[in-house]
Design a protein around this motif. Structure first.
Motif, PDB file in Angstrom:
ATOM      1  N   VAL A 225     -10.582-102.040  30.436  1.00 25.32           N
ATOM      2  CA  VAL A 225     -11.483-100.975  30.010  1.00 25.32           C
ATOM      3  C   VAL A 225     -11.038-100.527  28.626  1.00 25.32           C
ATOM      4  CG1 VAL A 225     -12.059-100.174  32.336  1.00 25.32           C
ATOM      5  CG2 VAL A 225     -10.054 -99.243  31.176  1.00 25.32           C
ATOM      6  N   ALA A 226     -11.880 -99.719  27.973  1.00 22.79           N
ATOM      7  CA  ALA A 226     -11.578 -99.280  26.615  1.00 22.79           C
ATOM      8  C   ALA A 226     -11.877 -97.806  26.468  1.00 22.79           C
ATOM      9  CB  ALA A 226     -12.389-100.096  25.609  1.00 22.79           C
ATOM     10  N   ALA A 227     -11.205 -97.164  25.516  1.00 19.93           N
ATOM     11  CA  ALA A 227     -11.482 -95.776  25.173  1.00 19.93           C
ATOM     12  C   ALA A 227     -11.237 -95.596  23.689  1.00 19.93           C
ATOM     13  CB  ALA A 227     -10.602 -94.822  25.974  1.00 19.93           C
ATOM     14  N   ALA A 228     -12.147 -94.896  23.031  1.00 27.46           N
ATOM     15  CA  ALA A 228     -11.990 -94.622  21.608  1.00 27.46           C
ATOM     16  C   ALA A 228     -10.722 -93.814  21.370  1.00 27.46           C
ATOM     17  CB  ALA A 228     -13.208 -93.863  21.094  1.00 27.46           C
ATOM     18  N   GLY A 229      -9.985 -94.192  20.347  1.00 23.54           N
ATOM     19  CA  GLY A 229      -8.751 -93.509  20.026  1.00 23.54           C
ATOM     20  C   GLY A 229      -7.552 -93.979  20.808  1.00 23.54           C
ATOM     21  N   VAL A 230      -7.772 -94.842  21.805  1.00 24.56           N
ATOM     22  CA  VAL A 230      -6.674 -95.360  22.634  1.00 24.56           C
ATOM     23  C   VAL A 230      -6.561 -96.872  22.474  1.00 24.56           C
ATOM     24  CG1 VAL A 230      -5.757 -95.591  24.973  1.00 24.56           C
ATOM     25  CG2 VAL A 230      -6.967 -93.492  24.302  1.00 24.56           C
ATOM     26  N   GLY A 231      -7.612 -97.586  22.845  1.00 27.38           N
ATOM     27  CA  GLY A 231      -7.603 -99.046  22.783  1.00 27.38           C
ATOM     28  C   GLY A 231      -8.165 -99.613  24.064  1.00 27.38           C
ATOM     29  N   ARG A 232      -7.694-100.797  24.440  1.00 26.85           N
ATOM     30  CA  ARG A 232      -8.127-101.466  25.663  1.00 26.85           C
ATOM     31  C   ARG A 232      -6.910-101.698  26.555  1.00 26.85           C
ATOM     32  NH1 ARG A 232      -9.824-106.715  25.011  1.00 26.85           N
ATOM     33  NH2 ARG A 232     -11.198-106.562  26.833  1.00 26.85           N
ATOM     34  N   PHE A 244       2.004-102.885  36.724  1.00 26.89           N
ATOM     35  CA  PHE A 244       2.227-102.331  35.384  1.00 26.89           C
ATOM     36  C   PHE A 244       0.924-102.425  34.612  1.00 26.89           C
ATOM     37  CE2 PHE A 244       3.294-106.807  35.268  1.00 26.89           C
ATOM     38  CZ  PHE A 244       2.815-107.295  34.061  1.00 26.89           C
ATOM     39  N   GLY A 245       0.910-101.898  33.402  1.00 28.79           N
ATOM     40  CA  GLY A 245      -0.278-101.944  32.575  1.00 28.79           C
ATOM     41  C   GLY A 245      -0.064-102.801  31.346  1.00 28.79           C
ATOM     42  N   LEU A 246      -1.148-103.362  30.838  1.00 29.45           N
ATOM     43  CA  LEU A 246      -1.177-104.050  29.553  1.00 29.45           C
ATOM     44  C   LEU A 246      -2.070-103.236  28.638  1.00 29.45           C
ATOM     45  CD1 LEU A 246      -1.688-107.733  30.761  1.00 29.45           C
ATOM     46  CD2 LEU A 246       0.454-106.704  29.981  1.00 29.45           C
ATOM     47  N   LEU A 247      -1.589-102.915  27.453  1.00 34.16           N
ATOM     48  CA  LEU A 247      -2.320-102.053  26.529  1.00 34.16           C
ATOM     49  C   LEU A 247      -2.413-102.707  25.154  1.00 34.16           C
ATOM     50  CD1 LEU A 247      -3.623 -99.345  25.670  1.00 34.16           C
ATOM     51  CD2 LEU A 247      -1.291 -98.491  25.253  1.00 34.16           C
ATOM     52  N   GLU A 248      -3.642-102.903  24.707  1.00 36.94           N
ATOM     53  CA  GLU A 248      -3.897-103.338  23.329  1.00 36.94           C
ATOM     54  C   GLU A 248      -4.329-102.104  22.549  1.00 36.94           C
ATOM     55  OE1 GLU A 248      -7.169-105.924  20.807  1.00 36.94           O
ATOM     56  OE2 GLU A 248      -6.862-106.403  22.935  1.00 36.94           O
ATOM     57  N   PRO A 249      -3.419-101.490  21.797  1.00 35.87           N
ATOM     58  CA  PRO A 249      -3.755-100.235  21.129  1.00 35.87           C
ATOM     59  C   PRO A 249      -4.883-100.426  20.106  1.00 35.87           C
ATOM     60  CG  PRO A 249      -1.395-100.639  21.101  1.00 35.87           C
ATOM     61  CD  PRO A 249      -2.041-101.910  21.526  1.00 35.87           C
ATOM     62  N   GLU A 250      -5.664 -99.371  19.956  1.00 40.29           N
ATOM     63  CA  GLU A 250      -6.694 -99.395  18.928  1.00 40.29           C
ATOM     64  C   GLU A 250      -6.056 -99.529  17.566  1.00 40.29           C
ATOM     65  OE1 GLU A 250     -10.472 -96.901  19.185  1.00 40.29           O
ATOM     66  OE2 GLU A 250      -9.271 -95.797  17.723  1.00 40.29           O
ATOM     67  N   ALA A 251      -6.648-100.368  16.711  1.00 35.61           N
ATOM     68  CA  ALA A 251      -6.099-100.581  15.382  1.00 35.61           C
ATOM     69  C   ALA A 251      -6.082 -99.268  14.612  1.00 35.61           C
ATOM     70  CB  ALA A 251      -6.898-101.622  14.640  1.00 35.61           C
TER      71      ALA A 251
END
Length: 252
Positions: A225-232, A244-251
């Motif tokens: 999922v994605a959220a503005a200001g956070v990433g996917r 656990f989680g995998l996080l691709e931070p927003e550029a």
């Protein structure tokens, strides 16, 4: 490269994995994140400290007595571990492992908040480096609980943090703060999910990381999922079932 070397009270200080087959877990995370994981050290309870670019990122070790389910455990720095452990019980939590010295200059305790989320308290005489906020390293920590706001007095007393709130996709999202820094988050658990702390590891490409994880025998619990200001991000398990989680931070 963000290498953390100072840990004010209340800040995350470490994360480690307890699992049935540490050697297999080491192989999994080597392939997933590119970690360098040496052989386990009997002098340190059978734990192996994983690193990236020669900087520690996490540890992998065996089940302690009585544990049957693999889990990632997060630890928070405290200035007085005995006082923090006493505050844990005074505010409705529990001390699962009393404060004790695990190596010279390092004292540790395991506690549970009033909702049952287990985490560690860590006091040490001298700080050491920890790689954060890079692909393959811990990027975020999150309390998942049915009523996370009810646990805030516990964390304020035990860790000395302040609390605040933001919005993520128009939903309230809690924050634990140390000074001006947001050090961890808090979100509402889905029905039937027990309270727990969730570790997110950063990745450069979430889709590629999820594909790599499933190819190694891991599973997807919550699709990306994605959220503005956070990433996917996605919630997953390793091949032995540790979540656990995998996080691709927003550029930026």
């Amino acid at each position: 490269m963000p290498i953390v070397t100072e840990y004010p009270s209340g800040t995350p200080v470490w994360a480690d994995l307890q699992t049935a087959d540490p050697a297999a877990a080491a192989s999994f995370y080597r392939s997933l994140f590119g970690w360098d994981v040496p052989d386990a050290d009997p002098a340190h309870g059978g734990y192996a400290v994983a690193s990236l670019s020669s900087t520690p990122v996490a540890a992998i070790g065996p089940f302690p007595p009585g544990m049957e389910r693999p889990v990632w455990t997060v630890y928070f720095a405290v200035a007085d571990i005995d006082a923090s452990a006493a505050a844990a019980t005074a505010t409705g939590g529990a001390v699962l492992l009393p404060p004790g010295e695990i190596m010279p200059g390092v004292r540790l305790a395991i506690v549970a908040d009033p909702a049952g989320a287990v985490h560690g308290l860590w006091q040490r005489d001298q700080d050491s480096p920890w790689l954060r906020d890079e692909p393959g390293a811990v990027d975020w920590l999150e309390l998942v609980a049915p009523d996370y706001e009810s646990t805030f007095p516990f964390y304020e007393d035990v860790l000395g943090v302040a609390v605040s709130e933001m919005r993520v996709n128009d939903e309230p999202y809690g924050l634990l703060d140390v000074g001006p820094a947001n050090v961890a988050g808090a979100t509402t658990a889905a029905p039937g999910v027990q309270a727990h702390w969730l570790v997110y590891f950063g990745v450069a490409d979430l889709d590629a990381a999820v594909q790599r994880l499933t190819g190694l025998g891991g599973s997807i619990l919550e699709a990306p999922v994605a959220a503005a200001g956070v990433g996917r991000w996605a919630i997953v398990t390793d091949a032995q079932g540790a979540g656990f989680g995998l996080l691709e931070p927003e550029a930026r």
